[in-house]
Design a protein around this motif. Sequence first.
Motif, PDB file in Angstrom:
ATOM      1  N   ARG A   1     -49.846  20.437   0.881  1.00 20.34           N
ATOM      2  CA  ARG A   1     -48.468  20.146   0.474  1.00 20.34           C
ATOM      3  C   ARG A   1     -47.634  19.829   1.722  1.00 20.34           C
ATOM      4  NH1 ARG A   1     -45.880  24.144  -0.739  1.00 20.34           N
ATOM      5  NH2 ARG A   1     -47.370  25.762  -0.137  1.00 20.34           N
ATOM      6  N   LYS A   2     -46.706  18.885   1.556  1.00 16.10           N
ATOM      7  CA  LYS A   2     -45.867  18.452   2.670  1.00 16.10           C
ATOM      8  C   LYS A   2     -44.409  18.400   2.240  1.00 16.10           C
ATOM      9  CE  LYS A   2     -49.550  15.652   4.733  1.00 16.10           C
ATOM     10  NZ  LYS A   2     -49.956  14.280   5.159  1.00 16.10           N
TER      11      LYS A   2
ATOM     12  N   ASN B   1     -42.849  14.797   5.845  1.00 13.38           N
ATOM     13  CA  ASN B   1     -44.306  14.689   5.967  1.00 13.38           C
ATOM     14  C   ASN B   1     -44.928  15.805   6.816  1.00 13.38           C
ATOM     15  OD1 ASN B   1     -46.475  13.222   4.947  1.00 13.38           O
ATOM     16  ND2 ASN B   1     -46.820  12.183   6.896  1.00 13.38           N
ATOM     17  N   ARG B   2     -44.225  16.950   6.920  1.00  8.65           N
ATOM     18  CA  ARG B   2     -44.766  18.108   7.638  1.00  8.65           C
ATOM     19  C   ARG B   2     -45.554  18.979   6.669  1.00  8.65           C
ATOM     20  NH1 ARG B   2     -39.213  20.149  10.373  1.00  8.65           N
ATOM     21  NH2 ARG B   2     -38.608  19.770   8.204  1.00  8.65           N
TER      22      ARG B   2
ATOM     23  N   GLU C   1     -44.872  28.519   1.526  1.00  9.09           N
ATOM     24  CA  GLU C   1     -43.697  27.717   1.865  1.00  9.09           C
ATOM     25  C   GLU C   1     -43.490  26.625   0.819  1.00  9.09           C
ATOM     26  OE1 GLU C   1     -43.880  27.978   6.771  1.00  9.09           O
ATOM     27  OE2 GLU C   1     -44.497  26.135   5.737  1.00  9.09           O
ATOM     28  N   TYR C   2     -42.210  26.426   0.462  1.00  7.22           N
ATOM     29  CA  TYR C   2     -41.887  25.405  -0.531  1.00  7.22           C
ATOM     30  C   TYR C   2     -40.582  24.736  -0.141  1.00  7.22           C
ATOM     31  CZ  TYR C   2     -45.230  28.038  -3.359  1.00  7.22           C
ATOM     32  OH  TYR C   2     -46.363  28.673  -3.809  1.00  7.22           O
ATOM     33  N   GLN C   3     -40.531  23.385  -0.450  1.00  5.66           N
ATOM     34  CA  GLN C   3     -39.255  22.697  -0.274  1.00  5.66           C
ATOM     35  C   GLN C   3     -38.618  22.544  -1.645  1.00  5.66           C
ATOM     36  OE1 GLN C   3     -39.204  18.744   1.542  1.00  5.66           O
ATOM     37  NE2 GLN C   3     -37.173  19.222   2.386  1.00  5.66           N
ATOM     38  N   ARG C   4     -37.353  22.919  -1.720  1.00 10.64           N
ATOM     39  CA  ARG C   4     -36.645  22.897  -2.995  1.00 10.64           C
ATOM     40  C   ARG C   4     -36.037  21.516  -3.231  1.00 10.64           C
ATOM     41  NH1 ARG C   4     -32.546  27.579  -2.682  1.00 10.64           N
ATOM     42  NH2 ARG C   4     -32.875  27.863  -4.939  1.00 10.64           N
TER      43      ARG C   4
ATOM     44  N   LEU D   1     -36.882  24.054   7.922  1.00  7.90           N
ATOM     45  CA  LEU D   1     -38.220  24.643   7.973  1.00  7.90           C
ATOM     46  C   LEU D   1     -38.361  25.556   9.191  1.00  7.90           C
ATOM     47  CD1 LEU D   1     -41.009  24.756   6.638  1.00  7.90           C
ATOM     48  CD2 LEU D   1     -41.674  22.764   8.017  1.00  7.90           C
ATOM     49  N   ASP D   2     -37.753  25.153  10.312  1.00  4.90           N
ATOM     50  CA  ASP D   2     -37.822  25.985  11.515  1.00  4.90           C
ATOM     51  C   ASP D   2     -37.170  27.349  11.286  1.00  4.90           C
ATOM     52  OD1 ASP D   2     -39.157  24.039  12.902  1.00  4.90           O
ATOM     53  OD2 ASP D   2     -37.352  23.195  13.832  1.00  4.90           O
TER      54      ASP D   2
END
Length: 416
Positions: A6-7, A11-12, A18-21, A45-46
């Motif tokens: 998953r990115k 594209n990281r 970890e999830y991006q909302r 993310l950092d």
Amino acid sequence: MAVERRKDNKNRVLKEGEYQRANGSFEYKWRDKKGKRHSVYAKTLDELREMQIDVLRDVLDGIRADKNDITINDLYYRWMQLKRGLKHNTFQNYKYMYTQFVELDFGEMKVADLKRSDVRAFYNHLSDSQHLKTATIDNIHTVLHQVLELGVEDDYLRYNPSDNALKELKKAHNNDSDKRRALTVPEQDLFENFLSDQGQYHRWYPIFTVLLWTGMRVGEITGLRWCDIDLEDETISVNHTLVYYDKGGEERCGFSINTPKTKAGERSIPILPKVKEAFLMEKEYQKECGLDCNAVVDGYTDFIFINRFGGVQHQGTLNKALRRIIRDCNYEVLDKGEKEAITLPRFSNHSLRHTFTTRMCEAGVNIKAMQDILGHADAETTMDIYAEATKDLKKAELINFEAYFNTQKKAQIGTE
């Protein structure tokens, strides 16, 4: 076939949990040792990965994941439910100190954010802005330290942030200079002579003489009954103490009888001739005035020292009387116009116990005997007082030695 990682939208590669909302922010999910789900959120993310390090450290140290939801007040309410083994008046005093000085402001702080510097700043605020005495802050610290210790035991805190905070406050405010000191021999003589004169304060002579020549605590004196003393065998049996405190509820403030704090508090004290005289003087005074004890406290009655209404004496009343005695005694001394005249310093009931202890030290009384007479459970307490009392004595002895040496030196020079 390789599993596609998953990115995020840059594209990281995202790590496990970890999830991006949808709004572009990030979330990290994990389960605690009981399987309960938890999450933390960050804009980048950092930032999220920095938070993950804290989460991992908490997991490894066994710190609870719900620590961010817990305030100092939450710990206090739990402490109140669990605390046992305290006398009722002590527990009521703890609750008063917390609700009066901690609960409304400092108590609302989240334990997860609490640092040693926060506790230090809070104590400085109490001292500098609210002008509380160190003894009062000491009482606040006693309950706050126990509350935060519960946070350590329940895995909300890694360490107790109040450790050493009171000690640091005392050092920073140079509190050693405010230590309670005993009356000197000349001051004691002045105090006793002023009370022994047939004046308006002669009425207080018996109780202050007993305080001064037994070393008993004020609550032990005010709670003393005629059946507790044996004038024939010349002994006092100390087996309880009279306390006055806020009982809570409708009753509010009132007197109560407590057993001594420790087993060592139960003791037998020899009656010195001066103390015997004071007891007989008190009995005669009450007979002349037609005074009888009408107070009953937890089944205890026939108290020796009573007020003009037949009730027990209050510690606050005694301290007020002392302040008036000190004032008028000093005016009497100053009115005589003598140069370098000795006057009385400001002191309290407990200072008389300290004075008695100092006189015993100066007389070379055995430390073990002192411990038994004073009712100290810990010999270290007696040793601390002994060290403080003999420090001034040693200084005086050396001054006398120097004067003797100088006299001898002059005598020898004169014969040459």
